[in-house]
Design an enzyme around this catalytic site. Structure first.
Site, PDB file in Angstrom:
ATOM      1  N   SER A   8      43.180  39.897  30.664  1.00  0.00           N
ATOM      2  CA  SER A   8      42.020  40.579  31.265  1.00  0.00           C
ATOM      3  C   SER A   8      40.814  39.645  31.268  1.00  0.00           C
ATOM      4  CB  SER A   8      41.682  41.841  30.475  1.00  0.00           C
ATOM      5  OG  SER A   8      40.340  42.224  30.741  1.00  0.00           O
ATOM      6  N   HIS A  33      44.596  40.052  34.850  1.00  0.00           N
ATOM      7  CA  HIS A  33      44.170  41.453  34.990  1.00  0.00           C
ATOM      8  C   HIS A  33      42.687  41.437  35.371  1.00  0.00           C
ATOM      9  CE1 HIS A  33      44.306  45.792  33.982  1.00  0.00           C
ATOM     10  NE2 HIS A  33      43.098  45.610  33.478  1.00  0.00           N
ATOM     11  N   ASP A  35      39.476  43.383  36.113  1.00  0.00           N
ATOM     12  CA  ASP A  35      38.833  44.685  35.859  1.00  0.00           C
ATOM     13  C   ASP A  35      37.613  44.893  36.753  1.00  0.00           C
ATOM     14  OD1 ASP A  35      40.279  46.062  33.763  1.00  0.00           O
ATOM     15  OD2 ASP A  35      39.704  44.410  32.444  1.00  0.00           O
ATOM     16  N   MET A  37      34.614  47.336  37.713  1.00  0.00           N
ATOM     17  CA  MET A  37      33.810  48.486  37.251  1.00  0.00           C
ATOM     18  C   MET A  37      32.587  48.624  38.150  1.00  0.00           C
ATOM     19  SD  MET A  37      34.001  47.930  33.177  1.00  0.00           S
ATOM     20  CE  MET A  37      35.556  47.568  32.352  1.00  0.00           C
ATOM     21  N   HIS A  67      42.514  46.253  38.552  1.00  0.00           N
ATOM     22  CA  HIS A  67      42.355  47.572  37.941  1.00  0.00           C
ATOM     23  C   HIS A  67      41.024  48.145  38.421  1.00  0.00           C
ATOM     24  CE1 HIS A  67      41.693  49.902  33.893  1.00  0.00           C
ATOM     25  NE2 HIS A  67      41.830  50.717  34.927  1.00  0.00           N
ATOM     26  N   MET A  69      38.279  50.582  38.431  1.00  0.00           N
ATOM     27  CA  MET A  69      37.604  51.672  37.702  1.00  0.00           C
ATOM     28  C   MET A  69      36.404  52.043  38.540  1.00  0.00           C
ATOM     29  SD  MET A  69      38.087  50.021  33.936  1.00  0.00           S
ATOM     30  CE  MET A  69      38.425  48.413  34.616  1.00  0.00           C
ATOM     31  N   MET A 138      46.058  53.682  29.733  1.00  0.00           N
ATOM     32  CA  MET A 138      44.875  53.195  29.005  1.00  0.00           C
ATOM     33  C   MET A 138      44.988  53.582  27.529  1.00  0.00           C
ATOM     34  SD  MET A 138      43.282  51.668  31.352  1.00  0.00           S
ATOM     35  CE  MET A 138      41.942  51.145  30.277  1.00  0.00           C
ATOM     36  N   ASP A 176      46.789  49.045  28.393  1.00  0.00           N
ATOM     37  CA  ASP A 176      45.514  48.334  28.555  1.00  0.00           C
ATOM     38  C   ASP A 176      44.464  48.861  27.585  1.00  0.00           C
ATOM     39  OD1 ASP A 176      43.350  46.922  29.514  1.00  0.00           O
ATOM     40  OD2 ASP A 176      43.216  48.002  31.428  1.00  0.00           O
TER      41      ASP A 176
HETATM   42  C1  DX5 Z   1      38.799  48.483  29.712  1.00  0.00           C
HETATM   43  C2  DX5 Z   1      39.501  47.480  30.621  1.00  0.00           C
HETATM   44  C3  DX5 Z   1      40.471  46.635  29.843  1.00  0.00           C
HETATM   45  C4  DX5 Z   1      39.837  45.828  28.766  1.00  0.00           C
HETATM   46  C5  DX5 Z   1      40.797  44.995  27.988  1.00  0.00           C
HETATM   47  O1  DX5 Z   1      37.997  49.305  30.460  1.00  0.00           O
HETATM   48  O2  DX5 Z   1      40.222  48.144  31.606  1.00  0.00           O
HETATM   49  O3  DX5 Z   1      41.250  45.841  30.725  1.00  0.00           O
HETATM   50  O4  DX5 Z   1      38.837  45.011  29.269  1.00  0.00           O
HETATM   51  O5  DX5 Z   1      40.083  44.294  27.038  1.00  0.00           O
HETATM   52  P1  DX5 Z   1      40.472  44.289  25.506  1.00  0.00           P
HETATM   53  O6  DX5 Z   1      41.814  43.648  25.433  1.00  0.00           O
HETATM   54  O7  DX5 Z   1      39.406  43.489  24.903  1.00  0.00           O
HETATM   55  O8  DX5 Z   1      40.500  45.726  25.026  1.00  0.00           O
HETATM   56 ZN    ZN Z   2      41.794  47.042  32.693  1.00  0.00          ZN
END
Ligand code: DX5
Ligand code: ZN
Length: 221
Positions: A8, A33, A35, A37, A67, A69, A138, A176
């Site tokens: 990630s 990965h 992320d 947001m 991913h 979000m 999650m 995750d």
């Molecule tokens: C959380 C993300 C994850 C997260 C993983 O909202 O979707 O992918 O960043 O990071 P760690 O491994 O630090 O929990």
């Molecule tokens: Zn994620």
């Protein structure tokens, strides 16, 4: 059993993202990965399709699992597909029409996943199982890197695995959030085969040593 480690980028050095991705893949990560947001579905704000495209242009050719979000998701599905995403996962609560969003991902030749929060009803999995290429379970509430793994997630992985078995589906379960050396074997034994790890890799000095240590944990079953 094939196990995949997905790094990630959330805990990578964003000022040096291309190099960070190259290094982590060279160190043995199987995929990136990514992320996303939006300061709406989750309170945090990260990166969009331009950055995904920039990684592709930089020469990152490993699978990128995006991913989302975000709410809504459809516009971003199209943009990320064009930006080089390999897998696109979204949260079912965040779209008006789940089937339409899944179809959109497929139309763009990407693999599709549903992301299931710790409190998301499993009904979504039951209802859409025939249209999924993977499941993203999650093990933290989404929004931030570096959170602690929620122990009850182990039961959720087992539940998801049972649903897959019931429907005779062999799609992988990705987990995750808060994946560390001390929980990855438990998570694997519960039925997961893709492990997303951010802080556990990027907050260490030697990515190869960390990834090798993860792999070793996956040998002891
Ligand atoms: C959380 C993300 C994850 C997260 C993983 O909202 O979707 O992918 O960043 O990071 P760690 O491994 O630090 O929990
Ligand atoms: Zn994620």
């Amino acid at each position: 059993m094939t196990y995949l480690l997905s790094a990630s980028i959330l805990s990578a050095n964003f000022a040096n993202l291309g190099e960070e991705c190259k290094n982590v893949l060279h160190a043995g990560a199987d995929r990136i990965h990514f992320d996303v947001m939006d300061n709406h579905y989750v309170p945090n704000l990260t990166v969009g399709p331009l950055v995904c495209k920039a990684l592709r242009n930089y020469g990152i050719d490993a699978p990128i699992d995006v991913h989302l979000m975000t709410n809504p998701v459809d516009r971003l599905i199209e943009d990320f597909a064009k930006a080089g995403a390999s897998v696109i996962t979204f949260h079912p609560e965040a779209t008006e029409n789940i089937q339409h969003s899944l179809d959109l991902i497929k139309k763009h030749k990407c693999n599709a996943g549903l992301a299931i929060n710790p409190n998301t009803p499993f009904k979504y999995l039951e209802d859409y199982i025939d249209h999924l290429d993977e499941i993203l379970l999650m093990s933290v509430n989404p929004g931030f890197a570096g959170q602690a793994f929620i122990p009850e997630s182990v039961e959720n992985i087992k539940k998801a695995k049972a649903i897959l078995d019931k429907h005779k589906k062999q799609i992988p379960i990705a987990v995750d959030g808060g994946i560390k050396l001390d929980n990855i074997s438990t998570v694997a034994k519960a039925g997961a085969s893709i492990f997303v790890a951010g802080s556990a890799i990027f907050n260490t000095e030697n990515y190869s040593a960390t990834i090798n240590a993860f792999r070793e944990k996956l040998l002891i079953r």
